[in-house]
Every structure is written in C-alpha cells, then in structure tokens.
Design a protein around this motif. Structure first.
Motif, PDB file in Angstrom:
ATOM      1  N   TYR A  29      17.166 -17.983  -7.240  1.00 21.84           N
ATOM      2  CA  TYR A  29      17.425 -17.590  -5.811  1.00 21.84           C
ATOM      3  C   TYR A  29      16.066 -18.179  -5.326  1.00 21.84           C
ATOM      4  O   TYR A  29      15.107 -17.622  -5.075  1.00 21.84           O
ATOM      5  CB  TYR A  29      17.296 -16.084  -5.357  1.00 21.84           C
ATOM      6  N   PRO A  30      15.995 -19.363  -4.922  1.00 18.91           N
ATOM      7  CA  PRO A  30      14.933 -20.430  -4.761  1.00 18.91           C
ATOM      8  C   PRO A  30      14.346 -20.328  -3.033  1.00 18.91           C
ATOM      9  O   PRO A  30      14.449 -21.096  -2.583  1.00 18.91           O
ATOM     10  CB  PRO A  30      15.317 -21.888  -5.040  1.00 18.91           C
ATOM     11  N   LEU A  31      13.882 -19.243  -2.776  1.00 19.25           N
ATOM     12  CA  LEU A  31      13.015 -19.199  -1.738  1.00 19.25           C
ATOM     13  C   LEU A  31      11.652 -19.664  -2.028  1.00 19.25           C
ATOM     14  O   LEU A  31      11.336 -19.333  -3.147  1.00 19.25           O
ATOM     15  CB  LEU A  31      12.930 -17.569  -1.405  1.00 19.25           C
ATOM     16  N   THR A  32      10.951 -20.389  -0.820  1.00 16.43           N
ATOM     17  CA  THR A  32       9.552 -20.528  -1.077  1.00 16.43           C
ATOM     18  C   THR A  32       8.558 -19.291  -0.773  1.00 16.43           C
ATOM     19  O   THR A  32       7.582 -19.422  -1.160  1.00 16.43           O
ATOM     20  CB  THR A  32       9.120 -21.474  -0.030  1.00 16.43           C
ATOM     21  N   LYS A  33       9.183 -18.429  -0.021  1.00 17.09           N
ATOM     22  CA  LYS A  33       8.444 -17.011   0.258  1.00 17.09           C
ATOM     23  C   LYS A  33       9.349 -15.823   0.483  1.00 17.09           C
ATOM     24  O   LYS A  33      10.433 -16.166   0.365  1.00 17.09           O
ATOM     25  CB  LYS A  33       7.536 -17.130   1.388  1.00 17.09           C
ATOM     26  N   LYS A  34       8.905 -14.748   0.613  1.00 21.18           N
ATOM     27  CA  LYS A  34       9.556 -13.587   0.771  1.00 21.18           C
ATOM     28  C   LYS A  34      10.354 -13.440   2.205  1.00 21.18           C
ATOM     29  O   LYS A  34       9.899 -14.016   3.185  1.00 21.18           O
ATOM     30  CB  LYS A  34       8.565 -12.243   1.045  1.00 21.18           C
ATOM     31  N   GLY A  35      11.733 -13.196   2.085  1.00 19.69           N
ATOM     32  CA  GLY A  35      12.509 -13.139   3.338  1.00 19.69           C
ATOM     33  C   GLY A  35      13.678 -14.005   3.319  1.00 19.69           C
ATOM     34  O   GLY A  35      13.693 -15.099   2.883  1.00 19.69           O
ATOM     35  N   GLU A  36      14.780 -13.435   3.573  1.00 18.24           N
ATOM     36  CA  GLU A  36      16.081 -14.099   3.843  1.00 18.24           C
ATOM     37  C   GLU A  36      16.739 -13.620   5.014  1.00 18.24           C
ATOM     38  O   GLU A  36      16.788 -12.684   5.581  1.00 18.24           O
ATOM     39  CB  GLU A  36      16.936 -13.947   2.538  1.00 18.24           C
ATOM     40  N   ARG A  37      17.653 -14.864   5.497  1.00 15.63           N
ATOM     41  CA  ARG A  37      18.421 -14.744   6.804  1.00 15.63           C
ATOM     42  C   ARG A  37      19.630 -14.640   6.437  1.00 15.63           C
ATOM     43  O   ARG A  37      20.456 -14.056   7.154  1.00 15.63           O
ATOM     44  CB  ARG A  37      17.839 -15.875   7.784  1.00 15.63           C
ATOM     45  N   PHE A  38      20.218 -15.319   5.655  1.00 21.79           N
ATOM     46  CA  PHE A  38      21.710 -15.758   5.667  1.00 21.79           C
ATOM     47  C   PHE A  38      21.938 -16.231   3.980  1.00 21.79           C
ATOM     48  O   PHE A  38      21.003 -17.032   3.512  1.00 21.79           O
ATOM     49  CB  PHE A  38      22.092 -16.885   6.600  1.00 21.79           C
ATOM     50  N   PRO A  39      23.037 -15.722   3.452  1.00 26.80           N
ATOM     51  CA  PRO A  39      24.259 -15.063   3.922  1.00 26.80           C
ATOM     52  C   PRO A  39      23.952 -13.615   3.997  1.00 26.80           C
ATOM     53  O   PRO A  39      24.943 -12.910   4.260  1.00 26.80           O
ATOM     54  CB  PRO A  39      25.356 -15.462   2.909  1.00 26.80           C
ATOM     55  N   THR A  40      22.721 -13.000   3.807  1.00 25.28           N
ATOM     56  CA  THR A  40      22.440 -11.681   3.971  1.00 25.28           C
ATOM     57  C   THR A  40      21.023 -11.481   4.753  1.00 25.28           C
ATOM     58  O   THR A  40      19.983 -12.180   4.039  1.00 25.28           O
ATOM     59  CB  THR A  40      22.484 -10.868   2.656  1.00 25.28           C
ATOM     60  N   PHE A  83      29.760 -19.825   2.887  1.00 28.83           N
ATOM     61  CA  PHE A  83      31.140 -20.126   3.251  1.00 28.83           C
ATOM     62  C   PHE A  83      31.847 -18.944   2.975  1.00 28.83           C
ATOM     63  O   PHE A  83      32.911 -18.558   3.464  1.00 28.83           O
ATOM     64  CB  PHE A  83      31.519 -21.437   2.580  1.00 28.83           C
ATOM     65  N   LEU A  84      31.690 -18.180   1.691  1.00 32.47           N
ATOM     66  CA  LEU A  84      32.390 -16.944   1.213  1.00 32.47           C
ATOM     67  C   LEU A  84      32.276 -16.033   2.372  1.00 32.47           C
ATOM     68  O   LEU A  84      33.021 -15.192   2.854  1.00 32.47           O
ATOM     69  CB  LEU A  84      32.087 -16.577  -0.172  1.00 32.47           C
ATOM     70  N   ALA A  85      30.987 -15.665   2.925  1.00 36.44           N
ATOM     71  CA  ALA A  85      30.691 -14.802   3.843  1.00 36.44           C
ATOM     72  C   ALA A  85      31.650 -14.989   5.155  1.00 36.44           C
ATOM     73  O   ALA A  85      31.895 -14.127   5.627  1.00 36.44           O
ATOM     74  CB  ALA A  85      29.056 -14.711   3.906  1.00 36.44           C
ATOM     75  N   LEU A  86      31.647 -16.215   5.492  1.00 35.94           N
ATOM     76  CA  LEU A  86      32.285 -16.579   6.725  1.00 35.94           C
ATOM     77  C   LEU A  86      33.513 -16.229   6.536  1.00 35.94           C
ATOM     78  O   LEU A  86      34.393 -15.695   7.473  1.00 35.94           O
ATOM     79  CB  LEU A  86      31.935 -18.114   6.939  1.00 35.94           C
ATOM     80  N   GLY A  87      34.172 -16.510   5.379  1.00 33.78           N
ATOM     81  CA  GLY A  87      35.725 -16.136   5.097  1.00 33.78           C
ATOM     82  C   GLY A  87      35.985 -14.565   5.194  1.00 33.78           C
ATOM     83  O   GLY A  87      36.688 -14.151   5.907  1.00 33.78           O
TER      84      GLY A  87
END
Length: 256
Positions: free
Chosen positions: A140-151, A186-190
């Motif tokens: 899960y290639p984040l550069t730092k802590k924290g995510e916005r989307f798809p969750t 895209f799966l989340a949008l569906g």
C-alpha cells in the motif's frame, strides 16, 4: 453553475483588458473537473467515461447518472453540465442529470521518487515487467501515514515491505499497489451506486500516463471488476490534460 452564462463584463473591464464589450462571463469549475473536460477533448462523453490523474497522488473521476457521496470513503460528486440534446440524456426516462463522481487518494507516483527511482530507471525496468503477471508483493504505497480514498483513514500506514533485492520486482510491486488502489476506487464508486457500475473507458493523465506497460497493467486490473460479463475497460492516455484547456471547452460548449 458550471458552464452557465452569468452576465457580461462591464465597460471598465472591457477597457482595462482590451476585450470587446458584452463578452459573456460563464461559470467555471474546479481544476480537477476542468482536467476531465480537457481529457475528453471537447466531446460529449458517454456515461461510464472516467479520467485517472496519476501525479504525486492518484485521483479518479467517472461520469455517472447518479449522485454518489460518502465521506467515510472519501467519495464526492459534482454536477456535470449538459448542453442541448446530447448522448448523456437518458431518452427512456427523460433524465438529463449527470454527475462527476470520484475521489483522491494519498497513494501516487510520489512514492517512486521517495524510493529513488530515476526517470531512466523507470523506463528501463518498466520494459522488463510483464503487465499480465501479478507481483507476489502486496504493497500500500503511501509516502506517509494517512489515506483519503477509497477509505478515509487518517491512521493508515504505508506498507512497503518486504523489499526485494531486485529493483524490477520492487517497481512491479509498487506499480501494482497503486493500480490496486485505482481499481478499488472504481469498485467503491460502483458499490455506492454509480451508474453505470463500472467505467467503460479510463483516460489517463499526469506523469504516470506516460508508462505504456503500466496502462496495460491497470487495464487488466480495472477490467476484473466490470459488472458485465466479458466486458473490458479500455485505458488510454488522454490527448490533453491542461485544466485551462478544459475551462475553455466548458465555456465554448455553452454557445454550441
């Protein structure tokens, strides 16, 4: 609202900027929405048309018949302007609403610089990767802590281990990880009610759109979530991605 005439410029503005008197002022839109207009090249898109921006972060937008929003998943909608009797009008219901739905992840191409991949290395290693083969690495290639989307998850940590000794395998895993986030978006949008449920074509913009191998990898991944049996999503590089061009398209379409 976007694309709607709001009035005319004043005589003072006309004189100040050397513009003809009576120039119409048209409602604008956000940078990302304008980039969508630029990517579709001034055509009236069909429902299911999508645009993925592959810059430092990843953002997706899809044209939907339905309004979709969920703060917990970082999903939002903007009304998409329709002009005249276009293909985005549903003739069976008379419904002429259209929405640009999507979200923006913190995952993106910035991680490639963080892991010190040069442009030359990216080109050379990408040529050696088979886009039809899955990497055994699950990043899960984040550069730092924290995510916005798809969750939306402020506590989400980057997952970039194990690190293989082979840089080609490492790149394969990273690109697959970013692709998986796009697919899951895209799966989340569906799942939230997008209509159609999955995209039919995805125009790609940003630096990541220059990678032909990666487009094939992404195409395979997104096609795997299609709701229609045997359907295949087409992933292509957008002919134009400048937001200023998209804003001009939006304004010009008002007078067609």
């Amino acid at each position: 609202s976007p694309g709607q005439p709001m009035g005319s410029i004043s005589q003072d503005i006309s004189r100040k900027f050397g513009l003809p008197e009576g120039v119409t002022v048209v409602g604008g839109t956000t940078d990302s929405n304008a980039a969508f207009f630029a990517a579709i090249g001034g055509t009236q898109p069909e429902f299911g048309t999508a645009v993925t921006s592959l810059g430092s972060t990843l953002a997706i937008k899809q044209l939907s018949r339905t309004f979709v929003e969920d703060a917990d998943r970082g999903v939002y909608s903007h009304r998409f302007p329709l002009f005249g009797d276009k293909s985005t009008t549903d003739s069976s219901t008379g419904d002429n609403e259209a929405w640009l739905i999507g979200g923006a992840s913190n995952v993106g191409c910035a991680v490639l610089r963080q892991k010190e991949f040069s442009n030359d290395e990216l080109k050379e290693l990408s040529r050696k990767i088979d886009p039809d083969q899955d990497s055994p690495l699950s990043y899960y290639p984040l550069t730092k802590k924290g995510e916005r989307f798809p969750t939306a998850d402020s506590g989400r940590e980057p997952l970039m281990e194990p690190v293989p000794p082979n840089r080609q395998e490492y790149l394969h895993g990273i690109l697959q990880g970013i692709s998986d986030v796009e697919r899951d978006g895209f799966l989340a949008l569906g799942q939230l009610g997008a209509s159609p449920e999955s995209p039919s074509i995805v125009w790609s913009c940003g630096g990541g759109a220059q990678n032909e191998m990666w487009m094939k990898m992404r195409e395979r991944g997104i096609s795997g979530i299609c709701s229609n049996d045997g359907a295949k999503v087409v992933v292509r590089r957008a002919p134009n991605t400048e937001a200023s061009f998209g804003a001009a398209i939006l304004a010009a379409a008002t007078f067609n």
